[in-house]
Every structure is written in structure tokens, then in C-alpha cells.
Design an enzyme around this catalytic site. Structure first.
Site, PDB file in Angstrom:
ATOM      1  N   ASP A  51     -14.527  11.598  11.079  1.00  0.00           N
ATOM      2  CA  ASP A  51     -13.720  10.366  10.751  1.00  0.00           C
ATOM      3  C   ASP A  51     -12.072  10.859  10.544  1.00  0.00           C
ATOM      4  OD1 ASP A  51     -14.464   7.645   8.861  1.00  0.00           O
ATOM      5  OD2 ASP A  51     -12.428   8.262   8.684  1.00  0.00           O
ATOM      6  N   ARG A  89       0.878  -0.942  -0.067  1.00  0.00           N
ATOM      7  CA  ARG A  89      -0.022  -0.025   0.000  1.00  0.00           C
ATOM      8  C   ARG A  89       1.032   1.422   0.041  1.00  0.00           C
ATOM      9  NH1 ARG A  89      -5.089  -1.223   3.879  1.00  0.00           N
ATOM     10  NH2 ARG A  89      -5.830  -2.805   2.612  1.00  0.00           N
TER      11      ARG A  89
HETATM   12  C1  LIG Z   1     -15.464   0.477   7.981  1.00  0.00           C
HETATM   13  S1  LIG Z   1     -15.677   2.493   8.093  1.00  0.00           S
HETATM   14  C2  LIG Z   1     -17.059   2.249   9.038  1.00  0.00           C
HETATM   15  C3  LIG Z   1     -18.151   3.124   8.405  1.00  0.00           C
HETATM   16  C4  LIG Z   1     -19.671   3.366   9.344  1.00  0.00           C
HETATM   17  N1  LIG Z   1     -19.327   3.479  10.683  1.00  0.00           N
HETATM   18  C5  LIG Z   1     -20.270   1.863   8.919  1.00  0.00           C
HETATM   19  O1  LIG Z   1     -20.225   1.023   9.747  1.00  0.00           O
HETATM   20  O2  LIG Z   1     -20.893   1.635   7.844  1.00  0.00           O
HETATM   21  C6  LIG Z   1     -14.432   2.566   9.328  1.00  0.00           C
HETATM   22  C7  LIG Z   1     -13.937   4.078   9.419  1.00  0.00           C
HETATM   23  O3  LIG Z   1     -13.411   4.403  10.826  1.00  0.00           O
HETATM   24  C8  LIG Z   1     -12.433   5.292  10.526  1.00  0.00           C
HETATM   25  N2  LIG Z   1     -11.453   5.370  11.337  1.00  0.00           N
HETATM   26  C9  LIG Z   1     -10.201   4.435  11.662  1.00  0.00           C
HETATM   27  N3  LIG Z   1      -9.477   4.754  12.408  1.00  0.00           N
HETATM   28  C10 LIG Z   1      -9.925   5.895  12.950  1.00  0.00           C
HETATM   29  C11 LIG Z   1      -9.542   6.865  14.039  1.00  0.00           C
HETATM   30  N4  LIG Z   1      -8.471   6.572  14.742  1.00  0.00           N
HETATM   31  N5  LIG Z   1     -10.081   7.955  14.371  1.00  0.00           N
HETATM   32  C12 LIG Z   1     -11.162   8.144  13.541  1.00  0.00           C
HETATM   33  N6  LIG Z   1     -11.788   7.334  12.438  1.00  0.00           N
HETATM   34  C13 LIG Z   1     -11.108   6.292  12.348  1.00  0.00           C
HETATM   35  C14 LIG Z   1     -11.912   5.056   8.866  1.00  0.00           C
HETATM   36  O4  LIG Z   1     -11.351   6.221   8.354  1.00  0.00           O
HETATM   37  C15 LIG Z   1     -13.208   4.572   8.232  1.00  0.00           C
HETATM   38  O5  LIG Z   1     -13.835   5.601   7.573  1.00  0.00           O
END
Ligand SMILES: C[S@@+](CC[C@H](N)C(=O)[O-])C[C@H]1O[C@@H](n2cnc3c(N)ncnc32)[C@H](O)[C@@H]1O
Length: 280
Positions: free
Chosen positions: A150, A39
Site C-alpha cells: 500500500d 481535508r
Molecule cells: C479502498 S482500499 C481497498 C482495500 C482492499 N483492496 C479491498 O478491496 O478491500 C484502497 C487502497 O488503495 C491504496 N492506494 C491508493 N493509491 C495507491 C497507489 N498509488 N499505490 C498504492 N496503493 C494505493 C489506498 O491507500 C487504500 O488503502
């Protein structure tokens, strides 16, 4: 761009993964070296660096390091999401939690509702929440605030635009789509009454001081986010939610996620359609 010659040594892998973990809790175990290598190889090439070690120093010390870290986060986060994800839980939210909160607050003479969608990705989750709040008809004239946060600037840009393609609607009843979206250039744009309830912001779930600025909320949605953290990271983030939630407030996790061995501050409340964590 020639990237196939780059290989990530074990030492640099350890440095990079620890740096990422400390910044945002994303946890890469020993089996994930090739994933990180694949990546990030394009970033090493893009900056015309010799190898991953130079890239690590770039991330640590370059004057553009903050911008580069944002690019890394955009690349490494999994942003999969769609409207009306996990229907049984949303039914518990719409048919039982919202009426319960409306009733309790109504009795206390309060007319504000605050919901936080933590890790909201491109915005489908907080927009779904807003549609369900509007559908309920319980909060007309109330101050309703739904905050989607996010760590990825890329997804937040899409969330703010509010235009979605077919894959976002894989679980959406066409009635809901027709009620809350207007078609634009082969996509669907969220209508203003929904948009007005939701705002978006950058927030790292490991940044306690920024999280504290949120104040108290009634409900936290954090679904399909903590699966990417290790146990210590999960505990930290759950404590943030505990601190932000009002007593009796609800925490809605993804269906594969639980608080087992992570926190005793919540109890599992049984609703007709699902079980949901409530701050004790
Ligand atoms: C799989 S998505 C989930 C989206 C939504 N909550 C759902 O269930 O459909 C996970 C999200 O968590 C965010 N994320 C990961 N680590 C994070 C952090 N330390 N702080 C804030 N957001 C985070 C990612 O950028 C991503 O957009």
C-alpha cells in the site's frame, strides 16, 4: 486550531491536485476542490502557514516534505476494507483458481505460489487470501508468499500488527474467525500460521522501478483501488500488473472495476461463481 478562514484558490487547487496526481495517481476533478480544501486545512494550520499556496511550497521544497507527503497520502486515501470482501469472486479463487494452479504447477514440478495484494489497506484482503490458501490444503510444504502493499504507511502499520475490530468481520463466518484469530483486548489477532504467509511493504503503484523488483507473481488482487485513478492512471497500473503476472496468471479486480478500454492483454475467464481476468 482555526481552519475555517482558509480558502483554496483555483490556481493553488490546480497545483496541488497535479502534484498529488503525478505522485500517486489519485485524481481530483474540478468538483473536488472543497474536499481537498477540507481535508488539508488542518495541515496548513498545523505548520502555521498562511495559506494553501504556502502549503504547496512546503510540500514541494521543505526539508520535511517527504514526511508531509506521507501525511497527505494518509489523509487522502480511502482505506475501507474487510475480511472476505466480495464472496463470489473469492469462491472462484478458492474453489477453481487455486486447484487449477496447484494442478498445473504440480505437473510441472513447481512448488511455489506467489500472490500480490496491491492496495491492501489494513491487511484484511491478503490475510483473507492466506486463510483461503490454508483452507484449500493444496499447498502444504510449498513456498507460499502473499505480499500486501500500500502507499499509506498508516494502514500498513495496522496490517503488520494484525489485530482487528468488529467492522473488519462484517462478512466473516464466525467459524473462520474462531479458526484463524485469537481474542485480545476486545479485538481479534490473526494467528501465526496465517501471519507467516503474508508480508507487507510500502509500494506506490506508480513507481515502476520499485514494482519491477517484485519479480513474477501468479495472481494479483487489486480490488477497489483503480477506481480512484483516471483512465491514463488505470492503464499505467494495469500494464504493471501485466508485466508482473506470469502467462496464464490471474488479475482480480473489484466488482465495479473492469478492463474495458484499458487493456487487451487479458481475457475474461468464466468460472462457476464469477468472471476473472487472465493474462493471455
Ligand atoms: C479502498 S482500499 C481497498 C482495500 C482492499 N483492496 C479491498 O478491496 O478491500 C484502497 C487502497 O488503495 C491504496 N492506494 C491508493 N493509491 C495507491 C497507489 N498509488 N499505490 C498504492 N496503493 C494505493 C489506498 O491507500 C487504500 O488503502
Amino acid at each position: 486550531m482555526i481552519t475555517h478562514e482558509l480558502s483554496l484558490s483555483d490556481t493553488t487547487y490546480r497545483l496541488l491536485k497535479e502534484f498529488i496526481y503525478r505522485h500517486c495517481g489519485l485524481f481530483f476533478d474540478d468538483g473536488n476542490k472543497y474536499l481537498l480544501e477540507r481535508r488539508l486545512a488542518n495541515r496548513v494550520a498545523l505548520h502555521q502557514l498562511r495559506d494553501f499556496q504556502e502549503y504547496y511550497y512546503y510540500l514541494m521544497y521543505d526539508k520535511n516534505r517527504a514526511e508531509e507527503l506521507n501525511a497527505v497520502i494518509d489523509i487522502l486515501t480511502i482505506n475501507e476494507t474487510y475480511f472476505f470482501r466480495e464472496v463470489p469472486q473469492l469462491k472462484a479463487f478458492a474453489e477453481e483458481i487455486l486447484p487449477e494452479i496447484a494442478e498445473a504447477k504440480g505437473r510441472a514440478g513447481e512448488r511455489s505460489l506467489r500472490i500480490w495484494s496491491a492496495g491492501c489497506s489494513t491487511g484484511e484482503e491478503p490475510h483473507t487470501v492466506a486463510m483461503l490458501v490454508l483452507d484449500s490444503g493444496l499447498f502444504a510444504g510449498w513456498e507460499v508468499e502473499i505480499f500486501g502493499s500500500d502507499i499509506s504507511h498508516r494502514v500498513l502499520k495496522i496490517a503488520r500488527k494484525g489485530e482487528y475490530g468488529p467492522s473488519s468481520f462484517r462478512c466473516t463466518d464466525p467459524l473462520h474467525r474462531d479458526k484463524y484469530f485469537t481474542p485480545v483486548d476486545g479485538k481479534w489477532r490473526i494467528i501465526d500460521p496465517v501471519r507467516r504467509l503474508v508480508h507487507f511493504g510500502y509500494l506506490n503503484l506508480f513507481d515502476s522501478s520499485r514494482i519491477a523488483l517484485l519479480g513474477e507473481v501468479d495472481i494479483v488482487f487489486c480490488r477497489n483501488v483503480i477506481i480512484y485513478f483516471d483512465k491514463e492512471g488505470k492503464k499505467k497500473v494495469i500494464t504493471e500488473f501485466e508485466n508482473r503476472l506470469k502467462t496464464g496468471g490471474y488479475l482480480l479486480l473489484g466488482h465495479s472495476e473492469s478492463l474495458m478500454n484499458l487493456s487487451t492483454a487479458f481475457r475474461l475467464k468464466h468460472f462457476k461463481h464469477d468472471m476473472v481476468y487472465q493474462k493471455a
